[in-house]
Each structure stands twice: as C-alpha cells, then as structure tokens.
Write an enzyme that holds these catalytic residues in place. Structure first.
Site, PDB file in Angstrom:
ATOM      1  N   HIS A  49      10.324  39.342 -19.360  1.00 42.08           N
ATOM      2  CA  HIS A  49      10.284  37.990 -18.776  1.00 42.08           C
ATOM      3  C   HIS A  49       9.647  37.060 -19.799  1.00 42.08           C
ATOM      4  O   HIS A  49       8.422  36.891 -19.846  1.00 42.08           O
ATOM      5  CB  HIS A  49       9.487  38.025 -17.466  1.00 42.08           C
ATOM      6  CG  HIS A  49       9.512  36.733 -16.709  1.00 42.08           C
ATOM      7  ND1 HIS A  49       9.400  36.673 -15.334  1.00 42.08           N
ATOM      8  CD2 HIS A  49       9.635  35.444 -17.112  1.00 42.08           C
ATOM      9  CE1 HIS A  49       9.446  35.416 -14.936  1.00 42.08           C
ATOM     10  NE2 HIS A  49       9.579  34.641 -16.011  1.00 42.08           N
ATOM     11  N   HIS A  77      10.652  33.356 -21.820  1.00 44.05           N
ATOM     12  CA  HIS A  77      11.543  32.218 -22.104  1.00 44.05           C
ATOM     13  C   HIS A  77      11.306  31.831 -23.563  1.00 44.05           C
ATOM     14  O   HIS A  77      10.182  31.434 -23.905  1.00 44.05           O
ATOM     15  CB  HIS A  77      11.208  31.033 -21.197  1.00 44.05           C
ATOM     16  CG  HIS A  77      11.287  31.360 -19.736  1.00 44.05           C
ATOM     17  ND1 HIS A  77      12.389  31.068 -18.966  1.00 44.05           N
ATOM     18  CD2 HIS A  77      10.394  31.965 -18.897  1.00 44.05           C
ATOM     19  CE1 HIS A  77      12.175  31.472 -17.718  1.00 44.05           C
ATOM     20  NE2 HIS A  77      10.976  32.025 -17.645  1.00 44.05           N
ATOM     21  N   GLU A 137       7.929  33.126  -6.930  1.00 44.51           N
ATOM     22  CA  GLU A 137       6.872  32.678  -7.854  1.00 44.51           C
ATOM     23  C   GLU A 137       6.002  31.699  -7.046  1.00 44.51           C
ATOM     24  O   GLU A 137       4.848  31.982  -6.767  1.00 44.51           O
ATOM     25  CB  GLU A 137       7.493  32.003  -9.083  1.00 44.51           C
ATOM     26  CG  GLU A 137       6.457  31.460 -10.077  1.00 44.51           C
ATOM     27  CD  GLU A 137       7.078  30.734 -11.281  1.00 44.51           C
ATOM     28  OE1 GLU A 137       8.291  30.429 -11.249  1.00 44.51           O
ATOM     29  OE2 GLU A 137       6.332  30.467 -12.251  1.00 44.51           O
ATOM     30  N   ASP A 184       6.004  35.255 -19.935  1.00 43.57           N
ATOM     31  CA  ASP A 184       6.669  34.053 -19.406  1.00 43.57           C
ATOM     32  C   ASP A 184       6.816  32.975 -20.488  1.00 43.57           C
ATOM     33  O   ASP A 184       7.885  32.888 -21.116  1.00 43.57           O
ATOM     34  CB  ASP A 184       5.897  33.523 -18.182  1.00 43.57           C
ATOM     35  CG  ASP A 184       6.760  32.752 -17.204  1.00 43.57           C
ATOM     36  OD1 ASP A 184       7.987  32.717 -17.370  1.00 43.57           O
ATOM     37  OD2 ASP A 184       6.202  32.191 -16.231  1.00 43.57           O
TER      38      ASP A 184
HETATM   39  N1  ADE Z   1      11.142  28.206 -16.977  1.00 41.64           N
HETATM   40  C1  ADE Z   1      10.231  28.580 -17.889  1.00 41.64           C
HETATM   41  N2  ADE Z   1       9.202  29.185 -17.291  1.00 41.64           N
HETATM   42  C2  ADE Z   1       9.464  29.225 -15.964  1.00 41.64           C
HETATM   43  C3  ADE Z   1       8.796  29.729 -14.827  1.00 41.64           C
HETATM   44  N3  ADE Z   1       7.608  30.343 -14.902  1.00 41.64           N
HETATM   45  N4  ADE Z   1       9.372  29.558 -13.620  1.00 41.64           N
HETATM   46  C4  ADE Z   1      10.539  28.939 -13.507  1.00 41.64           C
HETATM   47  N5  ADE Z   1      11.207  28.454 -14.547  1.00 41.64           N
HETATM   48  C5  ADE Z   1      10.688  28.592 -15.774  1.00 41.64           C
HETATM   49 ZN    ZN Z   2       9.828  32.598 -16.044  1.00 44.12          ZN
END
Ligand code: ADE
Ligand code: ZN
Length: 340
Positions: free
Chosen positions: A21, A23, A204, A282
C-alpha cells in the site's frame, strides 16, 4: 534513538517484506517538490522547503488530499517520474522491501495534460532498474479517483488497456466518505473481465459497509486500510474466514486522525483476532514514515513481539500478488529469521 530501538530497527529492516500500500505520488519529498518546481519554472505558494514541510499537518483525509494533489503538479516529464520512483525504491531497499505493489493515480496526471506514456515510462524505468540492482520485484496498480465519476473511471480504464502488460490490478482511492465502492461496480466488472485483479481503499474513514461493498461488488483481493471493520463482528469473522488481507498504514492513520494516537491503533487487536494484517506506509513523504518506521512505531506503541513482526512481514508476502514459488522462497527466509 536508544540502543534497544536501534537494535529493533536493524531487526525490522532485516526482515524481507512486501510493501502493498504505497502511492508513488505520496513519496514526493518537499526537497524534490522544490527541485522539480525550479526545473519547470513553477511558482510554489511556499517560501521554502521548511514552509512546505510545516504545511504537512492534517486534520483528516481530505485536508491531506488537498495538499497531495497540489504536490503532483510538479511531475511533468518521464524523468520526474523516474526520479521520484527511483528515490522511493532506494529507500525501500534499505528498509528490507523485496517486493513492492505500487499505486499511482493516472487521472491526477492525465487531467493536467501529462500522458500515460510519460507516467509509465518513468515509473517502469525505475522499477526495472531496482529489479536489476536489488532483485526487487514489483506490480503496478493504477487507482481510480473515487471523488470523480464512474464514467471518468471507465474512460481511464480504457486508456490504460494499451499498457495492460504492465498492470496487475486496479484500485480505488481518494475521498472515501460519500463515494461508496458500489459507485464503481461496472468499472470493476470491466476491469476483471480484462483479467485485472482488484483492490480498493475501504474502511479508512468510511463505514464498515463500504468494506462489504468492496468485497461483494468489486470482488477485491485485498482491502486497503480496512481498520473500520472492527466495530462489525460479523464482518471481522468474514474477513478471517476468507483470509482477506488488510493493507494497514498505521502512521497514516494517526496523521489523518483515524486514531488519536498509535497506542490507540487497533492493529494488534485485529492481528490477535486472526485477520491477515499487513503494515505499509501509504504516503511516506507526507506522513514522515517509510515502511520500517511504521513497523517500529507499532512495535513500540503496541508492545509487539519479534514473532509479531515476523508474522506481519509473512502476511505481507502471503497477501502479495507474487507467484507461489516466490512466496514460498520469502516465507522460508522469514521462518529462518525466527530462529536467528
Ligand atoms: N491517496 C493517497 N493516499 C490516500 C489515502 N490514504 N486514502 C485515500 N486516497 C489516497
Ligand atoms: Zn492509500
């Protein structure tokens, strides 16, 4: 750092692990934002790197996303994407990451006139170089922005098809509340019919029924975050039964006020309930913590044992989209770590 923290850090880094996970746009460090802004002649609304870093203080997911989408504006050519990805992979390697499944947001680039070929070219060059240099394997997972329409997601999926050989799965990210997974049922049906696996951010900030929808409508192989499942016993039992992995991002959850403190994070309770919990970073540049920092933070705050750390790393390999032979190899290495 104390001597025992240093030892724990070395132990955590020594564990072969998968990051599931991540990005890539969330690895944009303030220094790189300024370098790239200068390269492209972009005027930033911050006087210097420190001022930008001070702006990295968030009250919830949306307050973070507003700054995150501002940051991506400096990514313009394929060398920018290469530099970004290369820096992350170097760092991940020092943290013991042997396999990465990387998210990116095609729509946040295409809407600025940056083509998919530029994005893929830069990211893939860096991934191939890390494979060559460190033996690090990878999968790529483009995500649809859920605050945009399902039609926009469908157009994005069609634009991605020429790059299908580089894509393993599709995901769903961005503002969760008000954008349930069911909004994207048709797009995900189409993605699966094109032989892509699916994952989705759910639970989340959003309610547990978003997790159910991700399972039932999007037929996901993993839930990204998923920490909101805890209040729903039937759902938790289902996640255990189906051995459905959660890609938990502990520092992100505290920085975005999903939990008030790391001591209150539910990762240990979920692990003890038998869920397949994994630890991930993340958006490490924005939350000030790469993957090993996340492992260390939960170990300290929740008093996790070394066996727990090995379980978390083993879960990451098990939950990955690696083939069986690779999984067997890394799980064997992790078993050996238990006896060292
Ligand atoms: N895009 C980047 N980080 C994110 C996250 N924690 N939740 C949703 N979208 C994202
Ligand atoms: Zn994310």
């Amino acid at each position: 750092m104390t001597l025992s923290e240093l030892k724990n850090q070395a132990f955590i880094r020594s564990l072969p692990k998968a990051e599931l996970h991540l990005h890539i746009e969330g690895t944009l460090e303030p220094e790189m934002v300024f370098d790239l802004a200068q390269k492209h002649g972009i005027q930033l609304p911050y006087v210097d790197v420190d001022a930008l870093r001070r702006a990295y203080s968030f009250s919830n997911l949306q307050s973070f996303l507003d700054i995150y989408y501002q940051g991506v504006q400096v990514l313009r050519d394929s060398d920018d994407f290469f530099q970004l990805t290369h820096a992350y992979l170097q760092r991940a390697h020092t943290d013991g990451v042997v396999h990465v499944e990387m998210f990116f947001d095609p729509q946040s680039h295409m809407e600025r006139g940056v083509s998919l070929s530029i994005v893929f070219d830069g990211i893939i060059r860096a991934l191939e170089s890390a494979k060559h240099k460190y033996g690090m394997t990878h999968r790529l997972i483009p995500c649809f922005l859920r605050h945009l329409s399902a039609e926009a997601a469908m157009q994005t999926l069609e634009a991605l098809l020429p790059y299908r050989d580089h894509i393993c799965a599709v995901g769903l990210d961005s503002s969760e509340n008000g954008h349930p997974p069911s909004k994207f049922s048709r797009v995900f049906d189409r993605a699966r019919s094109e032989n892509f696996l699916t994952v989705a951010h759910a639970g989340e900030e959003g309610p547990p029924f978003y997790i159910r929808e991700a399972l039932d409508y999007l037929k996901v192989s993993r839930i990204d975050h998923g920490v909101g499942c805890e209040v729903d016993d039937t759902l938790c039992e289902r996640l255990v039964q189906e051995r459905m992995p959660l890609t938990v991002c502990p520092v992100s959850n505290v920085k975005l006020a999903v939990f008030k403190s790391m001591e209150e994070h539910n990762l240990k309770r979920l692990l003890r309930r038998g869920l397949c919990v994994t630890v991930n970073s993340d958006d490490p540049a924005y939350f000030g913590a790469y993957i090993a920092d996340n492992y260390l933070a939960v170990q300290q705050a929740l008093e996790l044992s070394r066996e727990d750390m090995i379980s978390l790393a083993s879960n990451s390999i098990e939950a990955s989209f690696l083939g069986e032979a690779d999984k067997f190899y890394w799980l064997g290495k992790l078993t050996a770590c238990a006896y060292e």
